[in-house]
Design a protein around this motif. Structure first.
Motif, PDB file in Angstrom:
ATOM      1  N   ALA A  11      16.271  18.414 -12.464  1.00 39.95           N
ATOM      2  CA  ALA A  11      17.481  18.624 -12.315  1.00 39.95           C
ATOM      3  C   ALA A  11      18.347  20.399 -11.603  1.00 39.95           C
ATOM      4  O   ALA A  11      18.609  20.456 -11.058  1.00 39.95           O
ATOM      5  CB  ALA A  11      17.743  18.736 -13.479  1.00 39.95           C
ATOM      6  N   PRO A  12      17.174  20.805 -12.936  1.00 37.28           N
ATOM      7  CA  PRO A  12      17.586  22.184 -12.003  1.00 37.28           C
ATOM      8  C   PRO A  12      17.439  22.903 -10.011  1.00 37.28           C
ATOM      9  O   PRO A  12      18.000  23.482 -10.045  1.00 37.28           O
ATOM     10  CB  PRO A  12      15.694  23.208 -12.039  1.00 37.28           C
ATOM     11  N   ARG A  13      17.178  22.092  -9.212  1.00 37.91           N
ATOM     12  CA  ARG A  13      16.993  21.870  -7.551  1.00 37.91           C
ATOM     13  C   ARG A  13      17.936  20.591  -7.419  1.00 37.91           C
ATOM     14  O   ARG A  13      19.141  20.732  -7.438  1.00 37.91           O
ATOM     15  CB  ARG A  13      15.612  21.869  -7.050  1.00 37.91           C
ATOM     16  N   ASP A  14      17.137  19.398  -7.994  1.00 37.14           N
ATOM     17  CA  ASP A  14      18.390  18.587  -6.631  1.00 37.14           C
ATOM     18  C   ASP A  14      19.919  18.317  -7.706  1.00 37.14           C
ATOM     19  O   ASP A  14      20.165  17.653  -7.195  1.00 37.14           O
ATOM     20  CB  ASP A  14      17.774  17.326  -6.336  1.00 37.14           C
ATOM     21  N   GLY A  15      19.617  18.466  -9.329  1.00 33.37           N
ATOM     22  CA  GLY A  15      20.541  17.928 -10.800  1.00 33.37           C
ATOM     23  C   GLY A  15      21.371  19.369 -10.280  1.00 33.37           C
ATOM     24  O   GLY A  15      23.141  18.219 -10.365  1.00 33.37           O
ATOM     25  N   PHE A  16      21.569  20.630 -10.278  1.00 31.96           N
ATOM     26  CA  PHE A  16      22.353  21.273  -9.863  1.00 31.96           C
ATOM     27  C   PHE A  16      23.112  21.258  -8.663  1.00 31.96           C
ATOM     28  O   PHE A  16      23.930  22.316  -8.728  1.00 31.96           O
ATOM     29  CB  PHE A  16      21.471  22.794 -10.557  1.00 31.96           C
ATOM     30  N   GLN A  17      21.999  21.543  -7.407  1.00 29.24           N
ATOM     31  CA  GLN A  17      23.060  21.090  -6.464  1.00 29.24           C
ATOM     32  C   GLN A  17      23.798  21.325  -5.776  1.00 29.24           C
ATOM     33  O   GLN A  17      24.842  22.254  -5.107  1.00 29.24           O
ATOM     34  CB  GLN A  17      21.768  21.201  -5.228  1.00 29.24           C
ATOM     35  N   PRO A  18      24.365  20.186  -6.348  1.00 28.50           N
ATOM     36  CA  PRO A  18      25.505  19.221  -5.620  1.00 28.50           C
ATOM     37  C   PRO A  18      26.420  20.012  -7.013  1.00 28.50           C
ATOM     38  O   PRO A  18      28.124  19.819  -6.669  1.00 28.50           O
ATOM     39  CB  PRO A  18      25.873  18.047  -5.765  1.00 28.50           C
ATOM     40  N   ILE A  19      26.885  20.539  -8.119  1.00 28.48           N
ATOM     41  CA  ILE A  19      27.570  20.774  -8.414  1.00 28.48           C
ATOM     42  C   ILE A  19      28.867  22.292  -8.620  1.00 28.48           C
ATOM     43  O   ILE A  19      27.814  22.920  -7.890  1.00 28.48           O
ATOM     44  CB  ILE A  19      26.780  20.722 -10.472  1.00 28.48           C
ATOM     45  N   GLY A  20      29.531  21.901  -8.205  1.00 25.51           N
ATOM     46  CA  GLY A  20      30.863  22.824  -8.188  1.00 25.51           C
ATOM     47  C   GLY A  20      29.836  24.301  -9.176  1.00 25.51           C
ATOM     48  O   GLY A  20      30.523  25.785  -8.009  1.00 25.51           O
ATOM     49  N   PRO A  21      31.507  24.277  -9.775  1.00 23.18           N
ATOM     50  CA  PRO A  21      31.027  25.582 -11.023  1.00 23.18           C
ATOM     51  C   PRO A  21      29.569  26.062 -11.129  1.00 23.18           C
ATOM     52  O   PRO A  21      29.125  25.404 -11.095  1.00 23.18           O
ATOM     53  CB  PRO A  21      32.205  24.809 -12.077  1.00 23.18           C
ATOM     54  N   TRP A  22      29.824  26.831 -11.000  1.00 23.35           N
ATOM     55  CA  TRP A  22      28.582  27.805 -10.843  1.00 23.35           C
ATOM     56  C   TRP A  22      27.728  28.108 -12.301  1.00 23.35           C
ATOM     57  O   TRP A  22      28.672  28.091 -13.465  1.00 23.35           O
ATOM     58  CB  TRP A  22      28.790  29.698 -10.866  1.00 23.35           C
ATOM     59  N   ILE A  23      26.796  28.065 -12.095  1.00 21.48           N
ATOM     60  CA  ILE A  23      26.143  27.371 -14.004  1.00 21.48           C
ATOM     61  C   ILE A  23      25.372  28.764 -13.834  1.00 21.48           C
ATOM     62  O   ILE A  23      24.523  29.436 -12.981  1.00 21.48           O
ATOM     63  CB  ILE A  23      24.871  26.616 -13.442  1.00 21.48           C
ATOM     64  N   PRO A  24      25.073  29.270 -15.242  1.00 16.33           N
ATOM     65  CA  PRO A  24      25.171  30.909 -14.793  1.00 16.33           C
ATOM     66  C   PRO A  24      23.515  30.873 -15.344  1.00 16.33           C
ATOM     67  O   PRO A  24      23.053  29.451 -15.661  1.00 16.33           O
ATOM     68  CB  PRO A  24      25.649  31.732 -16.113  1.00 16.33           C
ATOM     69  N   THR A  25      22.276  32.112 -13.948  1.00 15.21           N
ATOM     70  CA  THR A  25      21.235  31.679 -14.477  1.00 15.21           C
ATOM     71  C   THR A  25      20.995  31.741 -15.244  1.00 15.21           C
ATOM     72  O   THR A  25      19.681  31.413 -15.849  1.00 15.21           O
ATOM     73  CB  THR A  25      20.780  33.293 -14.135  1.00 15.21           C
ATOM     74  N   GLU A  26      21.176  32.345 -16.205  1.00 15.06           N
ATOM     75  CA  GLU A  26      20.698  32.741 -18.149  1.00 15.06           C
ATOM     76  C   GLU A  26      20.468  31.555 -18.408  1.00 15.06           C
ATOM     77  O   GLU A  26      19.511  30.753 -19.256  1.00 15.06           O
ATOM     78  CB  GLU A  26      21.657  33.098 -18.955  1.00 15.06           C
ATOM     79  N   THR A  27      21.723  30.801 -18.357  1.00 17.21           N
ATOM     80  CA  THR A  27      22.041  28.440 -18.533  1.00 17.21           C
ATOM     81  C   THR A  27      20.639  28.090 -18.403  1.00 17.21           C
ATOM     82  O   THR A  27      19.998  26.873 -18.543  1.00 17.21           O
ATOM     83  CB  THR A  27      23.205  28.140 -18.788  1.00 17.21           C
ATOM     84  N   LYS A  28      20.472  28.464 -16.725  1.00 20.38           N
ATOM     85  CA  LYS A  28      18.998  27.898 -15.998  1.00 20.38           C
ATOM     86  C   LYS A  28      18.546  27.980 -16.873  1.00 20.38           C
ATOM     87  O   LYS A  28      17.444  27.872 -16.271  1.00 20.38           O
ATOM     88  CB  LYS A  28      19.444  28.176 -14.513  1.00 20.38           C
ATOM     89  N   ALA A  29      17.978  29.204 -17.206  1.00 19.66           N
ATOM     90  CA  ALA A  29      16.801  29.448 -17.512  1.00 19.66           C
ATOM     91  C   ALA A  29      15.949  28.932 -18.468  1.00 19.66           C
ATOM     92  O   ALA A  29      15.518  29.112 -19.450  1.00 19.66           O
ATOM     93  CB  ALA A  29      16.240  31.499 -17.755  1.00 19.66           C
ATOM     94  N   ALA A  30      16.850  29.158 -19.817  1.00 18.95           N
ATOM     95  CA  ALA A  30      17.423  28.150 -20.701  1.00 18.95           C
ATOM     96  C   ALA A  30      16.967  27.006 -20.365  1.00 18.95           C
ATOM     97  O   ALA A  30      16.179  26.545 -21.402  1.00 18.95           O
ATOM     98  CB  ALA A  30      18.798  28.382 -21.545  1.00 18.95           C
ATOM     99  N   PHE A  31      17.583  25.915 -19.941  1.00 22.15           N
ATOM    100  CA  PHE A  31      17.155  25.276 -19.170  1.00 22.15           C
ATOM    101  C   PHE A  31      15.825  24.494 -19.205  1.00 22.15           C
ATOM    102  O   PHE A  31      14.840  23.716 -20.019  1.00 22.15           O
ATOM    103  CB  PHE A  31      18.011  24.267 -17.931  1.00 22.15           C
ATOM    104  N   LEU A  32      14.923  25.215 -18.346  1.00 22.88           N
ATOM    105  CA  LEU A  32      13.872  26.140 -17.852  1.00 22.88           C
ATOM    106  C   LEU A  32      13.103  25.869 -18.796  1.00 22.88           C
ATOM    107  O   LEU A  32      11.907  24.751 -19.320  1.00 22.88           O
ATOM    108  CB  LEU A  32      13.409  27.044 -17.476  1.00 22.88           C
ATOM    109  N   ARG A  33      13.157  26.773 -19.761  1.00 22.37           N
ATOM    110  CA  ARG A  33      12.454  27.491 -20.739  1.00 22.37           C
ATOM    111  C   ARG A  33      12.284  25.765 -21.817  1.00 22.37           C
ATOM    112  O   ARG A  33      11.255  25.703 -22.178  1.00 22.37           O
ATOM    113  CB  ARG A  33      12.674  27.766 -22.083  1.00 22.37           C
ATOM    114  N   ARG A  34      13.586  24.645 -22.259  1.00 27.32           N
ATOM    115  CA  ARG A  34      13.733  23.748 -23.165  1.00 27.32           C
ATOM    116  C   ARG A  34      12.861  22.256 -22.223  1.00 27.32           C
ATOM    117  O   ARG A  34      12.279  21.909 -22.895  1.00 27.32           O
ATOM    118  CB  ARG A  34      14.994  23.278 -22.939  1.00 27.32           C
ATOM    119  N   LEU A  35      12.569  22.324 -21.032  1.00 27.29           N
ATOM    120  CA  LEU A  35      12.161  21.822 -20.216  1.00 27.29           C
ATOM    121  C   LEU A  35      10.880  21.350 -20.589  1.00 27.29           C
ATOM    122  O   LEU A  35      10.191  20.422 -20.682  1.00 27.29           O
ATOM    123  CB  LEU A  35      12.718  21.490 -18.623  1.00 27.29           C
TER     124      LEU A  35
END
Length: 313
Positions: A11-35
């Motif tokens: 998801a952090p690559r294939d899932g996020f790549q087509p999303i238009g609105p910018w996902i803040p880096t810290e939000t992505k980092a939080a997803f990594l930690r939770r996953l």
């Protein structure tokens, strides 16, 4: 063969790549930690690609630093060229996923070069690759191309043979880029690939769920001995260069299926579900999957009500 499977969270690559609105880096980092906390040990955290082509992934180098601080995590990054591979290694990546397509039309759309040119570029990558860097090949459109249609097994096998001859110890992932593969086709190619290249220790399978067949094709690959499977929390995904392709098979669905079969995934479904819910709720996300609804708060409430009714009787 071992019944246990390894799930690669994409998801952090294939899932996020087509999303238009910018996902803040810290939000992505939080997803990594939770996953990672849910038990996922391989996560495709991003890609070293043109920030103009895929702006959502321009912070992959920052996420590599976050991933390095998560114990036991094997972060992998996708690279489309040897040049991007060098950039990834310089940024600290130690697990590269080199992508090329089985179909000429999709390879031109995706990386702007012929398949033969990608094979030559892959050879250059191998020549320059440090010894401590792991490598995987993602063979896109191995089953179906959005431009050329269904892929014949023979030519795909011939490409696999050429790649394996160059370096047999890489993991090879057969990708259903469009989600149009059927279980019989997946079983046929997985069996044929394993038979023609027995020196390959690890085969992987990447499913999209465009037509609701993601779990069925995943199971077909499992029956043929594949034990590494890509999936995306929340069923996020979609290839910007494959018109009509929707999300990946949902990680929570894959975990539920395998655990129900008695096959160990190492992933806590209880911990994964809220992460998948939040992923599916990201602005601009195209979500999929069924387990979130089936096992979510409403299902839990219904289960409690049923239990109380039984007690009252």
């Amino acid at each position: 063969m071992s019944k246990a499977v390894e799930i690669v969270e994409v998801a952090p690559r294939d899932g996020f790549q087509p999303i238009g609105p910018w996902i803040p880096t810290e939000t992505k980092a939080a997803f990594l930690r939770r996953l990672a906390a849910a038990g996922l040990r391989r996560i495709e955290i991003g890609s070293f690609v043109s920030p103009t082509a895929v702006p959502q992934l321009r912070d992959t180098a920052d996420l590599l630093e976050v991933a390095a601080r998560l114990p036991g995590l094997r972060p992998q990054v996708l690279v489309p060229t040897a040049r991007r591979a060098r950039e990834a290694v310089q940024a600290g990546a130690r697990f590269l996923v080199y992508v090329l397509s089985a179909s000429e039309a999709h390879n031109q759309s995706n990386v702007r070069r012929s398949v033969a040119e990608s094979v030559e570029d892959y050879a250059r990558l191998l020549d320059a690759l440090p010894g401590d860097v792991e490598l995987r090949i993602n063979l896109a459109t191995a089953f179906d191309c959005p431009f050329d249609g269904r892929m014949a097994v023979g030519p795909v096998l011939e490409l696999v043979r050429r790649l394996v001859a160059m370096r047999p110890d890489v993991e090879i992932c057969l990708c259903d880029t469009t989600g149009r593969a059927t279980p019989d086709h997946v079983a046929q190619l997985c069996a044929a690939a394993a038979a023609c290249c027995p020196q390959v220790a690890n085969w992987a399978y990447h499913a999209h769920d465009t037509y609701g067949l993601g779990l069925a094709t995943t199971y077909a690959a499992y029956q043929e001995g594949v034990r590494v499977f890509d999936a995306a929390a929340g069923g996020l995904g979609g290839c910007p260069f494959a018109p009509g392709a929707t999300g990946n098979v949902a990680t929570e669905d894959v975990v539920w299926m395998f655990e129900r079969m008695g096959t160990d995934t190492g992933v806590s479904l209880e911990a994964l579900l809220p992460v998948a819910q939040d992923a599916a709720a990201l602005p601009g996300a195209s979500a999929g999957g069924r387990a979130r609804q089936a096992l979510g708060p409403c299902a839990a409430a219904e289960e409690r009500i049923t239990s109380l009714e039984k007690s009252a009787r």
